[in-house]
Structure formats: structure tokens, C-alpha cells
Write an enzyme that holds these catalytic residues in place. Structure first.
Site, PDB file in Angstrom:
ATOM      1  N   LYS A   1       0.826  -1.222   0.000  1.00 14.97           N
ATOM      2  CA  LYS A   1       0.000   0.000   0.000  1.00 14.97           C
ATOM      3  C   LYS A   1       0.857   1.268   0.000  1.00 14.97           C
ATOM      4  CE  LYS A   1      -4.279  -1.739   0.659  1.00 14.97           C
ATOM      5  NZ  LYS A   1      -5.387  -1.558  -0.219  1.00 14.97           N
TER       6      LYS A   1
ATOM      7  N   LYS B   1      -4.387  -9.594  -6.469  1.00 13.41           N
ATOM      8  CA  LYS B   1      -5.658  -9.917  -5.826  1.00 13.41           C
ATOM      9  C   LYS B   1      -6.733  -8.912  -6.248  1.00 13.41           C
ATOM     10  CE  LYS B   1      -6.269  -7.928  -1.329  1.00 13.41           C
ATOM     11  NZ  LYS B   1      -7.630  -7.662  -0.926  1.00 13.41           N
TER      12      LYS B   1
ATOM     13  N   LYS C   1     -11.110  -3.649  -4.036  1.00  9.95           N
ATOM     14  CA  LYS C   1     -12.089  -2.596  -4.348  1.00  9.95           C
ATOM     15  C   LYS C   1     -11.444  -1.238  -4.567  1.00  9.95           C
ATOM     16  CE  LYS C   1     -13.855  -3.014   0.158  1.00  9.95           C
ATOM     17  NZ  LYS C   1     -12.695  -2.964   1.058  1.00  9.95           N
TER      18      LYS C   1
HETATM   19  P1  ATP Z   1      -8.735  -2.349  -0.280  1.00 10.23           P
HETATM   20  O1  ATP Z   1      -8.770  -2.530  -1.762  1.00 10.23           O
HETATM   21  O2  ATP Z   1      -9.231  -1.035   0.180  1.00 10.23           O
HETATM   22  O3  ATP Z   1      -7.422  -2.724   0.330  1.00 10.23           O
HETATM   23  P2  ATP Z   1      -9.931  -4.915   0.024  1.00 10.23           P
HETATM   24  O4  ATP Z   1     -11.180  -5.139  -0.741  1.00 10.23           O
HETATM   25  O5  ATP Z   1      -8.671  -5.502  -0.512  1.00 10.23           O
HETATM   26  O6  ATP Z   1      -9.770  -3.390   0.301  1.00 10.23           O
HETATM   27  P3  ATP Z   1     -10.951  -5.324   2.778  1.00 10.23           P
HETATM   28  O7  ATP Z   1     -12.152  -4.550   2.637  1.00 10.23           O
HETATM   29  O8  ATP Z   1     -10.084  -4.796   3.833  1.00 10.23           O
HETATM   30  O9  ATP Z   1     -10.041  -5.524   1.478  1.00 10.23           O
HETATM   31  O10 ATP Z   1     -11.241  -6.851   3.029  1.00 10.23           O
HETATM   32  C1  ATP Z   1     -12.359  -7.395   3.681  1.00 10.23           C
HETATM   33  C2  ATP Z   1     -12.223  -8.907   3.662  1.00 10.23           C
HETATM   34  O11 ATP Z   1     -12.246  -9.402   2.322  1.00 10.23           O
HETATM   35  C3  ATP Z   1     -10.912  -9.418   4.258  1.00 10.23           C
HETATM   36  O12 ATP Z   1     -11.185 -10.581   5.029  1.00 10.23           O
HETATM   37  C4  ATP Z   1     -10.076  -9.763   3.064  1.00 10.23           C
HETATM   38  O13 ATP Z   1      -9.118 -10.760   3.337  1.00 10.23           O
HETATM   39  C5  ATP Z   1     -11.128 -10.254   2.105  1.00 10.23           C
HETATM   40  N1  ATP Z   1     -10.699 -10.076   0.707  1.00 10.23           N
HETATM   41  C6  ATP Z   1     -10.354  -8.909   0.127  1.00 10.23           C
HETATM   42  N2  ATP Z   1     -10.037  -9.099  -1.157  1.00 10.23           N
HETATM   43  C7  ATP Z   1     -10.168 -10.442  -1.387  1.00 10.23           C
HETATM   44  C8  ATP Z   1      -9.966 -11.269  -2.537  1.00 10.23           C
HETATM   45  N3  ATP Z   1      -9.569 -10.753  -3.682  1.00 10.23           N
HETATM   46  N4  ATP Z   1     -10.200 -12.589  -2.430  1.00 10.23           N
HETATM   47  C9  ATP Z   1     -10.618 -13.117  -1.252  1.00 10.23           C
HETATM   48  N5  ATP Z   1     -10.813 -12.400  -0.130  1.00 10.23           N
HETATM   49  C10 ATP Z   1     -10.594 -11.079  -0.186  1.00 10.23           C
END
Ligand code: ATP
Ligand code: LTN
Length: 355
Positions: A141, A223, A226
Site C-alpha cells: 500500500k 488480488k 475494491k
Molecule cells: P482495499 O482494496 O481497500 O485494500 P480490500 O477489498 O482488498 O480493500 P478489505 O475490505 O479490507 O479488502 O477486506 C475485507 C475482507 O475481504 C478481508 O477478510 C479480506 O481478506 C477479504 N478479501 C479482500 N479481497 C479479497 C480477494 N480478492 N479474495 C478473497 N478475499 C478477499
């Protein structure tokens, strides 16, 4: 005896971590407690849903459940204030729309519970910076200009530890990317307990074998996230046509066979999504598409995703018709678990010598 069992024994035997036992009558065997968080950093994706949210929903009868919209974590990177405000409520409404049941799960907004920040400060003071320097999410990040990253981004995992430890959590259902943070949480709990006496339960991560890492549609080496570009993810609120288009454009490869082969990350990722949403076995899926091309497979996957998200979107529309009800529900969620966080914080402060 596993760490979690010994931690439970410690908790159930009374002091010092009595937060949980004060609300559950001693005669009822206590369910394991789960806590998890999700950032309001955009509209949640299919990755969030498949890796985390759907497990939270499916296992509400198994655990004692606490779910949190972690807005304080979202601000560790720049956020537009009006968007953050809107995203926070949108995310809470979407979690309900996905099936989080406020009768069975406490759902609240992190910043409404100042105990998290207060506990985080205490934990910051027992966490060696060397541990934080190893965190891969910080490195990703912060990017190339690490000096410009906020101190909040650096201390992010300690706030996450406070979220979890405040509730004497046994297990943390998350996607694979959070494994390191949950391990750090255990290390912090352990370091505090060693220095000041048993105070926190050491939680374990609950990470599923399939779906814990859904990949980006336009770069299957990354990965799905969002906070990345629009075409890289499917949001839970994407209209049907956008879903179909994004899947049709998803990066695959120049081969033809539709088989679960991890060395072909694009098609493997799409097949994994198909597997999770259809509930079919890998063999059955491979057989179904044995004589078909990527185009047909992607069309079928598009329909599957649309079918899965349509009811969520309908419930979301109903929930957002009544904003007052959503606010009241979030306030109730916080009120329900506040005594737990307060009890833990009080113990931690006493241990350290603050009270
Ligand atoms: P950002 O993009 O702002 O970092 P994010 O979508 O990657 O956000 P969070 O909102 O913090 O992540 O994640 C919420 C949950 O979703 C966490 O348990 C995280 O491990 C899970 N998660 C996030 N992205 C994935 C993915 N691509 N596949 C599976 N699980 C995910
Ligand atoms: N760091 C997590 C979000 C998060 C969380 C938590 C997850 C904040 N606090 C407590 C589980 C438990 C993320 O980036 N997905």
C-alpha cells in the site's frame, strides 16, 4: 491443548479476561467468538464476498459473531470525506443485504467504538517496529515512496489487533491476504500477556482453502481489490450488463482447454469463481465445458454471477429506503458489544498501570 483452547480455559476460569463470561450465563456453554472487519474504501467486490462475507453469513449459527465496518482503517490512505461517509453506510447496508442478521451478529462502525483506538495505542507501545517492518500489506500500500506513507498506514496492523483482541476473539474469518496480520495479532497478544499477565485470547485465522484469494480480472497475478481500477473487479452493486462485460473482458490465455490448472491464473480464477457460485465439483465443471470455448464459459459465468448478486441488490435497495432504521441497527450492534470492549480495555489499562 491448542492455544485457542488454553486461551479459552484461561478466559472461562475467570480473571483476568472475564469480558465474555460477564454477558453469557455460566451455565450456557459459550460458542467460539469470531470477529472480522471490512474497509469502506469503495464498494465491496466479489472477492470480498467469496473470500469473507459469505462465510460470515453462512456460519452465524456456529459462532458468536461480531462484524465491523473499519472506517479508521480506511483513512490510513487518503479518502474523500463525503465518499467515505457514503461508503461506510453503503457497506453496512450491503453486509445486511448479503445476509448478516442483526439478531445473530453484532454489526457496527469501528469509529463509533473509541475503545478500539485507545487499546490500539497501548498495543502500539508493546509492538516492536521490527514486526511492523515485515508487513507485506504495508509495503504494497505504501508503494515506492514509503517515506510519504502515513504513520496510520504503518500502525494499521496494531489497530486491527486491537479490534480483534478487544473482544477476546477466538477466530478471525478473513481472506488469505490477512493471514500475516492475524499472526501479528497473536504475537502482540502473546507479548502483552507475557509481560503483564494473561489478558488477551490469542486468536486464530479462519481461512478457507478455495476462494481465499480471488484475483483481479485484468491482472490475475494481483488480488481483486475494491480500491483498484473499475475493470479489475466486480462490485456487489454492478448492474447485470457491467458484470457480463467485465467477465467477457477478463484476461485469460491463448490456450483452449477449460481446466483447473493453477499455472494458468486467469482461467483458474474464473473457474474458481464458477466453482464457488455453482457449488459443482471441479470434475463436473470441466466435463460441462470440455467441448466449449472461453466465450461460452465466460457467458455462463456471467449469468451465474448475475444470478448470485440480483437478490443481494434487491435487498440492498429495500434496506437503503430506510436510513433511520440502518442507523438504529448499527447503534444497537455497538451497544451490544461495547461492554466486552470496555472490560478488556479496563483490564489492559490496569495491567499497564494506567488505572
Ligand atoms: P482495499 O482494496 O481497500 O485494500 P480490500 O477489498 O482488498 O480493500 P478489505 O475490505 O479490507 O479488502 O477486506 C475485507 C475482507 O475481504 C478481508 O477478510 C479480506 O481478506 C477479504 N478479501 C479482500 N479481497 C479479497 C480477494 N480478492 N479474495 C478473497 N478475499 C478477499
Ligand atoms: N485489515 C483488514 C480489515 C480489518 C480486519 C480487522 C479484518 C480491520 N480490522 C479485524 C479482520 C479483523 C483488511 O485489510 N482486509
Amino acid at each position: 491443548m491448542s492455544t485457542s483452547t488454553s486461551a479459552r480455559a484461561r478466559r472461562d476460569s475467570g480473571a483476568p479476561a472475564t469480558a465474555a463470561t460477564t454477558v453469557t450465563p455460566a451455565t450456557t456453554p459459550r460458542r467460539e467468538r469470531v470477529f472480522s472487519g471490512i474497509k469502506p474504501s469503495g464498494t465491496p467486490t466479489l472477492g470480498n464476498y467469496l473470500g469473507a462475507i459469505r462465510h460470515w453469513v453462512a456460519e452465524q449459527d456456529i459462532y458468536d459473531n461480531i462484524y465491523c465496518v473499519v472506517d479508521l482503517h480506511a483513512i490510513t490512505v487518503p479518502q474523500d470525506p463525503a465518499e467515505l461517509r457514503a461508503n461506510t453506510r453503503q457497506l453496512a447496508a450491503l453486509l445486511l443485504a448479503c445476509g448478516i442478521d442483526p439478531e445473530r451478529s453484532a454489526l457496527f462502525i469501528q469509529s463509533h467504538m473509541p475503545e478500539h483506538s485507545e487499546l490500539a495505542w497501548i498495543l502500539n507501545c508493546v509492538t516492536p517496529t521490527g514486526w511492523l517492518n515485515r508487513m507485506t500489506q504495508f509495503k504494497a500500500k505504501a508503494g515506492a515512496d514509503r517515506e510519504a506513507a502515513s504513520a496510520g498506514l504503518y500502525a494499521y496492523p496494531v489497530l486491527m489487533a486491537a479490534d480483534i483482541l478487544a473482544y477476546q476473539t477466538d477466530a478471525v474469518p478473513v481472506g488469505d491476504d490477512q493471514r500475516q496480520h492475524v499472526e501479528l495479532t497473536r504475537d502482540i497478544a502473546n507479548a502483552f500477556n507475557y509481560r503483564f499477565g494473561a489478558t488477551f485470547v490469542e486468536p486464530r485465522a479462519l481461512i478457507r482453502e478455495v476462494g481465499a484469494r480471488i484475483m483481479s480480472l485484468d491482472d490475475p497475478a494481483k488480488k481483486m481489490s475494491k480500491s483498484e481500477s473499475e475493470g479489475s473487479y466486480i462490485s456487489l452493486l454492478d448492474p447485470p450488463d457491467a458484470i457480463r462485460k467485465k467477465i467477457a473482458r477478463a484476461t485469460t490465455d491463448s490456450q483452449r482447454t477449460i481446466v483447473f490448472d493453477e499455472s494458468r491464473p486467469g482461467i483458474y480464477n474464473l473457474l474458481t469463481i464458477y466453482e464457488l457460485l455453482s457449488g459443482q465439483s471441479r470434475e463436473a465443471i470441466e466435463a460441462e465445458f470440455a467441448s466449449k470455448g472461453y466465450k461460452e464459459f465466460k457467458a455462463a459465468l456471467g449469468e451465474l454471477v448475475v444470478t448470485a448478486l440480483t437478490p443481494v441488490q434487491a435487498r440492498y435497495a429495500e434496506i437503503t429506503e430506510n436510513p433511520g432504521q440502518l442507523d438504529a441497527l448499527l447503534a444497537r450492534g455497538a451497544a451490544r458489544v461495547r461492554p466486552l470492549a470496555q472490560a478488556t480495555l479496563r483490564t489492559a489499562k490496569a495491567r499497564v498501570g494506567l488505572i
